[in-house]
Design a protein around this motif. Structure first.
Motif, PDB file in Angstrom:
ATOM      1  N   ASP A 177      50.849  40.336  37.280  1.00  0.00           N
ATOM      2  CA  ASP A 177      51.989  40.480  36.382  1.00  0.00           C
ATOM      3  C   ASP A 177      52.644  39.124  36.189  1.00  0.00           C
ATOM      4  O   ASP A 177      52.857  38.379  37.152  1.00  0.00           O
ATOM      5  N   ALA A 192      49.841  48.561  41.382  1.00  0.00           N
ATOM      6  CA  ALA A 192      51.287  48.419  41.262  1.00  0.00           C
ATOM      7  C   ALA A 192      51.976  49.220  42.358  1.00  0.00           C
ATOM      8  O   ALA A 192      51.656  50.401  42.574  1.00  0.00           O
ATOM      9  N   TYR A 205      44.487  49.309  37.626  1.00  0.00           N
ATOM     10  CA  TYR A 205      45.719  48.562  37.879  1.00  0.00           C
ATOM     11  C   TYR A 205      46.101  48.685  39.348  1.00  0.00           C
ATOM     12  O   TYR A 205      45.677  49.629  40.037  1.00  0.00           O
ATOM     13  N   SER A 209      55.186  41.391  30.541  1.00  0.00           N
ATOM     14  CA  SER A 209      54.757  40.805  31.808  1.00  0.00           C
ATOM     15  C   SER A 209      54.303  41.867  32.799  1.00  0.00           C
ATOM     16  O   SER A 209      53.677  41.541  33.810  1.00  0.00           O
ATOM     17  N   LEU A 210      54.607  43.137  32.519  1.00  0.00           N
ATOM     18  CA  LEU A 210      54.226  44.240  33.404  1.00  0.00           C
ATOM     19  C   LEU A 210      52.911  44.828  32.890  1.00  0.00           C
ATOM     20  O   LEU A 210      52.880  45.773  32.110  1.00  0.00           O
ATOM     21  N   LYS A 211      51.808  44.260  33.314  1.00  0.00           N
ATOM     22  CA  LYS A 211      50.511  44.565  32.724  1.00  0.00           C
ATOM     23  C   LYS A 211      50.064  46.022  32.874  1.00  0.00           C
ATOM     24  O   LYS A 211      49.387  46.550  31.985  1.00  0.00           O
ATOM     25  N   GLU A 225      45.679  40.240  26.427  1.00  0.00           N
ATOM     26  CA  GLU A 225      47.074  40.382  26.838  1.00  0.00           C
ATOM     27  C   GLU A 225      47.992  40.093  25.667  1.00  0.00           C
ATOM     28  O   GLU A 225      47.556  39.608  24.626  1.00  0.00           O
ATOM     29  N   ASN A 259      51.085  42.972  42.136  1.00  0.00           N
ATOM     30  CA  ASN A 259      50.856  43.895  41.025  1.00  0.00           C
ATOM     31  C   ASN A 259      50.127  43.215  39.867  1.00  0.00           C
ATOM     32  O   ASN A 259      50.383  42.043  39.567  1.00  0.00           O
ATOM     33  N   GLY A 260      49.262  43.987  39.199  1.00  0.00           N
ATOM     34  CA  GLY A 260      48.555  43.405  38.064  1.00  0.00           C
ATOM     35  C   GLY A 260      47.516  44.342  37.494  1.00  0.00           C
ATOM     36  O   GLY A 260      47.468  45.533  37.819  1.00  0.00           O
TER      37      GLY A 260
END
Length: 352
Positions: A159, A126, A124, A105-107, A321, A185-186
């Motif tokens: 995320d 984050a 990204y 889930s933490l891309k 993903e 975040n993503g």
């Protein structure tokens, strides 16, 4: 006797959570069963009793019967070895993945794990920082140039995004770093120009292949199921409540003659384009399989993974993903299963 109040509260909360989890799955499964029976006729009561007995005798609880009933009604018969989706989520996932599956889930860490060109990641966000796929921090004023250096459109995925939620499409004109910050975040990925075969079904949403791979007790990795997810013509990306799912032969890569809507209704062609499923084969299918097996070898501690990938216009495999938590198994079990009968998952005990 001293009572550990915190521990009691924690156990009570977990029991309530499990109750709600099974309650939700039961309601969903019963709704699906009604939809299936309304389309294909009432299921044989004798087969449904076999499903009920199997839930009680093999899995130890009738709470697992609803999904077995769905599989049975869909197939017109009962098959030993099926895994109910709520048993998978409540028993198999904690045993086979635990906390290690949650990292999916933490891309922003995907590139660090897999390190290759199969991911379409370009940047990204984050914890207040923008950075490239090579972990180089990018000042906000330079982000647009970095993101659109090799792409005209990009997709931002939060995320933990799933089922088509938390997904946003941008081009250079409407891309706003401040909006990304506000969302959370993503990952920012290049928008994929999909293979002409997928484009023929629907040109806007990128078609997604869902592969399921597992690691057995000997460390052997294998692909167990595959289906194609197609969006509707007016959607920017595939949405769970509007998608068409088409089983894919895991050996040949050929599409099944029929696909299914979210209400499990069958159809032999895409409802918007009219393109039929029968006779088509997934492009670069062998390379798709090789890719997911190779990537899973880097995370064998997540014992069952759902991979979402596609093939682009240049016939390159693109992994959009991966899901190391509760990846859906019910569609694969109903259309291609039992997919996991040799793994003896039914012998697992609930994690206390």
């Amino acid at each position: 006797m001293k009572i550990d109040v915190e521990n009691v509260v924690r156990r009570s909360a977990k029991r309530v959570g499990q109750y709600c989890f099974h309650l939700g799955h039961g309601a969903e499964a019963r709704k699906v069963l009604l939809a299936i029976e309304s389309k294909y006729g009432k299921a044989d009561p004798a087969n449904l009793r076999l499903a009920d007995n199997y839930a009680r005798d093999v899995f130890g609880d009738p709470v697992y019967a609803p999904w077995l009933r769905v599989y049975t009604a869909f197939c017109g018969t009962f098959k030993e070895g099926w895994i109910p989706d709520n048993y998978y989520g409540s028993v198999v996932v904690p045993h086979m993945k635990g906390w290690y599956g949650k990292i999916s889930s933490l891309k922003p860490i995907s590139r660090l794990i897999f390190d290759g060109d199969a991911l379409p990641d370009v940047a990204y966000y984050a914890n207040g920082l923008f950075f490239t796929d090579r972990s180089i921090v990018v000042p906000e004023r330079e982000l647009r140039d970095v993101v659109f250096e090799h792409a005209e459109r990009v997709v931002f995925k939060l995320d933990g995004s799933m089922q088509g939620n938390g997904v946003y499409v941008f081009d250079r004109t409407n891309f706003d770093p401040a909006m990304i910050r506000s969302l959370g975040n993503g990952v920012i990925q290049k928008f994929i120009d999909q293979h002409p075969m997928f484009n023929a079904f629907a040109s806007k949403p990128v078609a997604t292949l869902r592969f399921t791979t597992v690691v057995d007790d000997n460390g052997c990795i294998s692909m167990r199921a595959c289906f194609l997810r197609l969006g509707r013509a007016d959607d920017t990306h595939v949405l769970t409540d509007r998608e068409i799912c088409v089983p894919v032969n895991p050996v040949t890569g050929e599409l099944a003659a029929e696909g299914y809507l979210s209400d499990w209704g069958a159809l032999d062609a895409h409802p918007d384009s009219g393109v039929r499923f029968a006779g088509l084969k997934i492009p670069q299918f062998e390379q798709c399989v090789a890719t997911v097996l190779r990537l899973h070898s880097k995370i064998p501690f997540a014992r069952c993974v759902g991979w979402d990938l596609t093939v682009d216009v240049d016939e390159r495999v693109q992994v959009m993903e991966w899901n190391g938590e509760h990846n859906d198994v019910k569609f694969s079990e109903a259309t291609q299963g039992p997919c996991f009968s040799d793994l003896k998952w039914e012998r697992l005990k609930p994690v206390r």
